[in-house]
Design an enzyme around this catalytic site. Structure first.
Site, PDB file in Angstrom:
ATOM      1  CD  GLU A  47      88.813  92.537  58.974  1.00  0.00           C
ATOM      2  OE1 GLU A  47      89.277  91.636  59.663  1.00  0.00           O
ATOM      3  OE2 GLU A  47      87.965  93.350  59.413  1.00  0.00           O
TER       4      GLU A  47
ATOM      5  CB  THR B  77     110.208  84.489  49.755  1.00  0.00           C
ATOM      6  OG1 THR B  77     111.224  84.012  50.623  1.00  0.00           O
ATOM      7  CG2 THR B  77     110.821  85.464  48.741  1.00  0.00           C
ATOM      8  CG  HIS B  78     108.501  80.757  51.416  1.00  0.00           C
ATOM      9  ND1 HIS B  78     107.907  79.774  50.655  1.00  0.00           N
ATOM     10  CD2 HIS B  78     109.687  81.033  50.808  1.00  0.00           C
ATOM     11  CE1 HIS B  78     108.721  79.456  49.646  1.00  0.00           C
ATOM     12  NE2 HIS B  78     109.790  80.207  49.714  1.00  0.00           N
TER      13      HIS B  78
ATOM     14  CB  SER C 192      85.717  95.812  69.383  1.00  0.00           C
ATOM     15  OG  SER C 192      84.961  94.947  70.191  1.00  0.00           O
TER      16      SER C 192
ATOM     17  CE  LYS D 260      89.779  93.681  67.713  1.00  0.00           C
ATOM     18  NZ  LYS D 260      89.459  92.297  67.862  1.00  0.00           N
TER      19      LYS D 260
ATOM     20  CD  GLN E  16      65.329  89.408  31.485  1.00  0.00           C
ATOM     21  OE1 GLN E  16      64.704  89.755  30.520  1.00  0.00           O
ATOM     22  NE2 GLN E  16      64.763  88.898  32.566  1.00  0.00           N
TER      23      GLN E  16
ATOM     24  CE1 TYR F 120      68.406  88.574  24.546  1.00  0.00           C
ATOM     25  CE2 TYR F 120      66.419  87.248  24.329  1.00  0.00           C
ATOM     26  CZ  TYR F 120      67.203  88.121  25.066  1.00  0.00           C
ATOM     27  OH  TYR F 120      66.799  88.523  26.311  1.00  0.00           O
TER      28      TYR F 120
ATOM     29  CG  ASN G 270      66.411  89.851  20.646  1.00  0.00           C
ATOM     30  OD1 ASN G 270      65.834  89.994  21.730  1.00  0.00           O
ATOM     31  ND2 ASN G 270      66.107  88.887  19.797  1.00  0.00           N
TER      32      ASN G 270
HETATM   33  N1  ARG Z   1      64.984  92.166  28.949  1.00  0.00           N
HETATM   34  C1  ARG Z   1      65.581  91.477  27.836  1.00  0.00           C
HETATM   35  C2  ARG Z   1      67.076  91.246  28.090  1.00  0.00           C
HETATM   36  O1  ARG Z   1      67.599  91.841  28.950  1.00  0.00           O
HETATM   37  C3  ARG Z   1      65.412  92.257  26.599  1.00  0.00           C
HETATM   38  C4  ARG Z   1      65.388  91.470  25.357  1.00  0.00           C
HETATM   39  C5  ARG Z   1      64.150  90.661  25.296  1.00  0.00           C
HETATM   40  N2  ARG Z   1      64.067  89.983  24.065  1.00  0.00           N
HETATM   41  C6  ARG Z   1      63.287  88.938  23.878  1.00  0.00           C
HETATM   42  N3  ARG Z   1      63.276  88.392  22.741  1.00  0.00           N
HETATM   43  N4  ARG Z   1      62.545  88.474  24.852  1.00  0.00           N
HETATM   44  O2  ARG Z   1      67.746  90.469  27.437  1.00  0.00           O
END
Ligand code: ARG
Length: 453
Positions: A285, A150-151, A272, A278, A317, A312, A105
């Protein structure tokens, strides 16, 4: 048929998305291992073995990368587990010590911030290069006039320099915003562990310094679940794309035969397959079209975060899907916009021609009467009638003779006549931030200061 467990494993895996973090993951792991050794949380010799193993993995991955794409184990759940497995294969059980006082995490949040920091620095360079290109071209066209609108209707003539510099300032603000965001991205989550911190005597400042972060995060719950930095980047990226899209739109419009203000280079246009005449502005674009990817990523990341409880959650992810979609769009679009401008051939003659009989000099005739004592309402009426007369005679205001002017109003005289030409109209707008060459020269000076800071 796939079993459920295989299905959910594939569903949960993120290696195909997060594999690009490998360099940053290794760097963060090396700093973490070094800190663990110095703090005697793990054996110093073990820490050295881990660092040597990680460095070797880095060299191997770099070599694979130089040959094409890296082949990661498709069975791995994410990059972090993949690297740990590789490390185990290389150095054996010592690899198991690396994850002490750490969680994926805080690891993934650290990697993502490190990665984004590098990218933001590159994007600031790209923005600077684009600003330089606009600046250089603006220096050349202080007296190239075209209809300011403008416009999408002719309003008053402006110089091409002034028009280009309008984009310069949009991009300058973008650069400022990105620069300012660095201090918020550069906060180190590592050391927050899974969510609550750790009981091991870690030294977060050591890791912060080694990785070049400006500070360490203040709260472990926030640190592992904060993705404001992703949303903030996508928001700045969205605005950059909005600005690029406006410029792209003008180039598309200006390159039509109806406008003919610019000819786009062969490098950024295509022919084109069926119409031989063209020259399609595909790159412009596509820049305009790709805005949707970044705006979409911003919406996606905002929606992902909404209602997430601390700390977390696996939802997070998904942050990288959005972040990378944004990064992969903004950088290339900035770089292609530079190329497109470099290859532009402006058509000053067509710009000037389009001002013929367009009455964008009408305000100056009214102003002339006001300067000579008439109320603006009255002056507006007099010139309005004069425009009507000219329209029915198929003339522009610039075609009027002194006699015709005098016959329209007794306050009109030679000084009036001198004010009518479009170039004169443009030159007269000398207020600060206006389009006159004198005002634009002052603007260029301000612009130049932002290039050398
Ligand atoms: N692949 C996970 C992510 O991107 C990593 C962390 C995973 N942690 C967990 N407690 N499962 O967030």
């Amino acid at each position: 048929m796939k079993t459920n467990s295989q299905g959910s494993r594939t569903f949960s895996a993120s290696l195909d998305i997060d594999s690009r973090l490998w360099e940053h993951d290794l760097k963060a792991s090396i700093a973490h291992a070094r800190m663990l050794g110095r703090q005697k949380i793990i054996d110093t010799a073990q820490a050295e073995t881990i660092i040597a193993g990680l460095l070797q993995i880095g060299e191997e991955l770099a070599l694979e990368m130089s040959k094409g794409v890296i082949k990661f184990n498709p069975e791995a759940e994410d990059l972090h587990s993949e690297i740990e497995t590789r490390l185990f294969q290389k150095i054996g059980v010592a690899a198991r010590m690396l994850h002490t006082a750490r969680s994926r995490n805080d690891q993934v949040a650290t990697d993502t911030r490190l990665y984004l920091l590098d990218e933001v620095h590159l994007l600031c360079d790209n923005l600077l290069d684009l600003k330089k290109e606009l600046f250089q071209q603006a220096q050349l066209h202080l007296e190239t006039i075209l209809p300011g609108m403008t416009h999408l209707q002719h309003g008053q003539p402006v110089s091409l320099s002034h028009h280009l510099l309008a984009y310069f300032w949009m991009l300058d603000r973008d650069q400022q915003r990105l620069n300012d965001s660095i201090k918020r991205i550069s906060s180190l989550p590592l050391g927050s562990a899974a969510l609550a911190g750790t009981g091991f005597p870690i030294d977060r400042i050591q890791v912060q310094r080694e990785l070049g972060f400006l500070k360490v995060s203040e709260n472990s719950l926030d640190a592992v679940s904060d993705r404001d930095f992703v949303i903030e980047f996508l928001s700045h990226g969205s605005l950059i794309m909005t600005h690029l899209s406006r410029l792209a739109e003008e180039l598309i419009l200006w390159s039509t035969p109806e406008f003919g203000f610019v000819e786009l280079g062969d490098e950024v246009t295509t022919g084109s397959s069926i119409m031989p005449q063209k020259k399609n502005p595909d790159v412009a674009e596509l820049i305009r079209g790709r805005v949707g990817r970044v705006h979409g990523a911003l919406m996606g990341s905002l929606t992902m975060m909404k209602g997430l409880p601390l700390s977390y959650n696996r939802d997070l992810q998904e942050d990288k899907v959005h972040l990378f979609a944004g990064l992969d769009t903004v950088g290339p679009c900035l770089r292609l916009m530079i190329l497109m401008l470099q290859k532009c051939q402006w058509k000053p003659h067509r710009m000037r021609e389009s001002l013929r009989k367009d009455f964008s000099n009408a305000t100056d005739l009214a102003d002339d009467l006001v300067e000579k004592g008439l109320s603006f309402r009255e002056a507006h009426e007099v010139v309005g009638r004069l425009v009507q007369t000219c329209l029915s005679a198929g003339k522009g205001l610039e075609d009027l003779t002194l006699a015709e002017l005098k016959a329209t109003h007794i306050l009109f005289n030679e000084t009036t006549l001198a004010k009518i030409p479009h170039l004169q109209v443009m030159k007269a707008r000398s207020s600060q931030g206006g389009t006159s060459p004198e005002a634009v020269r002052a603007q260029l000076q301000l612009a130049e200061m932002t290039l050398t800071l």
